[in-house]
Design an enzyme around this catalytic site. Structure first.
Site, PDB file in Angstrom:
ATOM      1  N   HIS A   1      -3.863 -14.985  34.407  1.00 39.78           N
ATOM      2  CA  HIS A   1      -4.703 -15.928  34.023  1.00 39.78           C
ATOM      3  C   HIS A   1      -6.305 -15.630  34.766  1.00 39.78           C
ATOM      4  CE1 HIS A   1      -1.115 -18.044  34.480  1.00 39.78           C
ATOM      5  NE2 HIS A   1      -1.715 -19.080  33.618  1.00 39.78           N
TER       6      HIS A   1
ATOM      7  N   ASP B   1      -4.697 -16.004  30.498  1.00 36.62           N
ATOM      8  CA  ASP B   1      -4.740 -17.371  29.825  1.00 36.62           C
ATOM      9  C   ASP B   1      -5.905 -18.119  30.500  1.00 36.62           C
ATOM     10  OD1 ASP B   1      -2.256 -16.728  28.576  1.00 36.62           O
ATOM     11  OD2 ASP B   1      -1.482 -18.726  29.353  1.00 36.62           O
TER      12      ASP B   1
END
Length: 470
Positions: A333, A163
């Site tokens: 992430h 992400d």
């Protein structure tokens, strides 16, 4: 926490056109019961940008260490990392194109003084709007919406995803070494590994060359909103704006119109799902969380990296014991230097225990974009025969050829239950419950962390795959 600053806007010069020449209409509601959608007609026609492949790469991958930091024309976009206006003509065109009778009238969620979503008045036992943040619901109560993607259906699969990219440099030498293309180069050099990337529109607009590198490397690009708000706290028009500008930035940078998105913090309900679905986007969540965002790092938190190590090791141990009965989508992430370091540390170890693939590959989704020239390998069809070419006027960069390791042997699911039961998000056995709240009653990601990072970086699954494939 919702950002409030409004940037300057001007109407983009691109004409609004249909992508009908390269796309087809969605599966009929008569056969699936899912609301049919088609390729968005309200996005500008940017054409194929210079330097972008014409399709999935089958040759050597570019692993040069530097890429241009030139941004898109930011005059055509909201101010990065601010809440976009809902009155811009392009946003209003999208609003006018949607069928609002197919958007459930769930209330806009309130936030408290700390900017956290208020769940006190919501009855999770009834869960009328399938609000993931409160109940972990992934099967919408609105029958015309497809089930969220939250797992890979085959045991042994690891749907690799990151992400908050693309990770932008900020002018600090110590941290900028971890900005893109660091992670993408690492993936290329470690088995030509592909991943699903959930992009912040603001980061794409300020660093489009990183998005080009990612798509040229064969990664799958998805939407993660423009400014990373909790989406159930947004009005209908705000939801449209957050999704639209990210779709637009990805398309201008890379030439593709993606079909996938992930709500920040996993915060989604049927109202938000319905808007995203009509904008051509399948909702994707996760079933495990590394909590890597909370480690000390640029704009990070205080979670000890050893705790995150324990989560990874716990998942590997479970897989080795043979007690893992499904595939996983584990939240990671490319948010900052700490998360990229952790990703690089554990990827080689994951590759020895799991079949590490993109989310789309584990779902056998060959065409993740509305443009039909991008055809990706899947578990059912791992061979891509045609070579892609770089758009005209592009200069080929030095490349390194890599070979993907053989996948972990696991039975292939060929018949998928289209009405799976909701499965709660779980934490690895080695992870202390006090440190991880995967029910999202508390924030799964630090809102404050993401906002302060600014432009620096900042499952049952398979319900209606036919709808996702359109």
């Amino acid at each position: 926490m919702q950002l409030t600053g409004i940037g300057a806007f001007i109407l983009a010069t691109g004409a609004f056109v249909s992508a009908a020449t390269t796309t087809t209409k969605a599966t009929s509601t008569k056969s699936t019961g899912i609301l049919a959608v088609e390729s968005p007609k309200w996005l500008p026609d940017f054409g194929v940008p210079t330097g972008v492949n014409s399709g999935y790469p089958t040759g050597p991958i570019d692993t040069t260490k530097t890429i241009s930091h030139t941004s898109l024309n930011l005059k055509n976009y909201p101010e990065p990392w601010t809440a976009p206006s809902t009155t811009h003509p392009e946003v209003k065109a999208v609003i006018a194109a949607l069928d609002w009778t197919k958007v459930p009238k769930a209330p806009v969620v309130k936030v408290n003084a700390a900017g956290e979503i208020d769940m006190t008045s919501y009855d999770a036992s009834k869960d009328p709007y399938c609000w993931w943040s409160d109940s972990n619901c992934v099967k919408p109560k609105a029958s015309y919406l497809p089930t969220d993607v939250s797992i890979c259906p085959n045991a042994g699969d690891w749907g690799l995803n990151y992400d908050d990219g693309p990770y932008n440099p900020i002018g600090d030498k110590a941290t900028d070494k971890w900005a893109e293309p660091e992670l993408y180069n690492f993936l290329a050099k470690n088995g030509n590994q592909k991943a699903t990337l959930f992009y912040i529109g603001s980061n794409v607009a300020t660093f489009p060359e990183a998005a080009k590198r990612a798509i040229n490397d064969g990664h799958v690009l998805c939407v993660h909103t423009w400014s990373h708000p909790q989406m159930t706290t947004q009005t209908n028009a705000q939801v449209v704006a957050e999704l639209y500008w990210t779709l637009r930035a990805i398309k201008e940078a890379t030439g593709v119109t993606t079909k996938c998105w992930r709500p920040p913090f996993g915060d989604v309900d049927d109202r938000v799902r319905a808007i995203a679905h009509q904008m051509g986007l399948q909702t994707m969540i996760w079933d495990q969380d590394t909590n890597d965002w909370d480690m000390p790092g640029e704009g990070g938190g205080n979670l000890a990296p050893s705790k995150v190590d324990g989560y990874f090791q716990g998942w590997i141990n479970t897989r080795k014991k043979g007690t893992d009965k499904t595939g996983h989508i584990v939240l990671q992430h490319e948010l900052n230097n700490a998360t990229v370091k952790m990703a690089e540390k554990w990827l080689p170890k994951l590759q020895t225990s799991f079949n590490v693939v993109t989310i789309q590959e584990c779902l056998n989704v060959a065409q993740p974009y509305w443009e039909k020239n991008w055809i990706y390998p899947t578990e059912k069809n791992a061979t891509i025969s045609s070579n892609s070419t770089i758009a005209s006027n592009a200069t080929a960069a030095p490349t390194t050829t890599t070979t993907k390791p053989a996948p972990v042997s696991t039975p292939l699911v060929t018949d998928i239950d289209l009405t799976p039961a909701t499965t709660p998000v779980t934490t690895p056995a080695t992870a202390p419950a006090a440190d991880v709240n995967l029910s999202n009653k508390g924030s799964l990601e630090s809102s404050a962390t993401l906002l302060t990072t600014g432009s620096a970086s900042l499952f049952a699954i398979a319900a209606s795959l036919a709808a996702y494939l359109y």
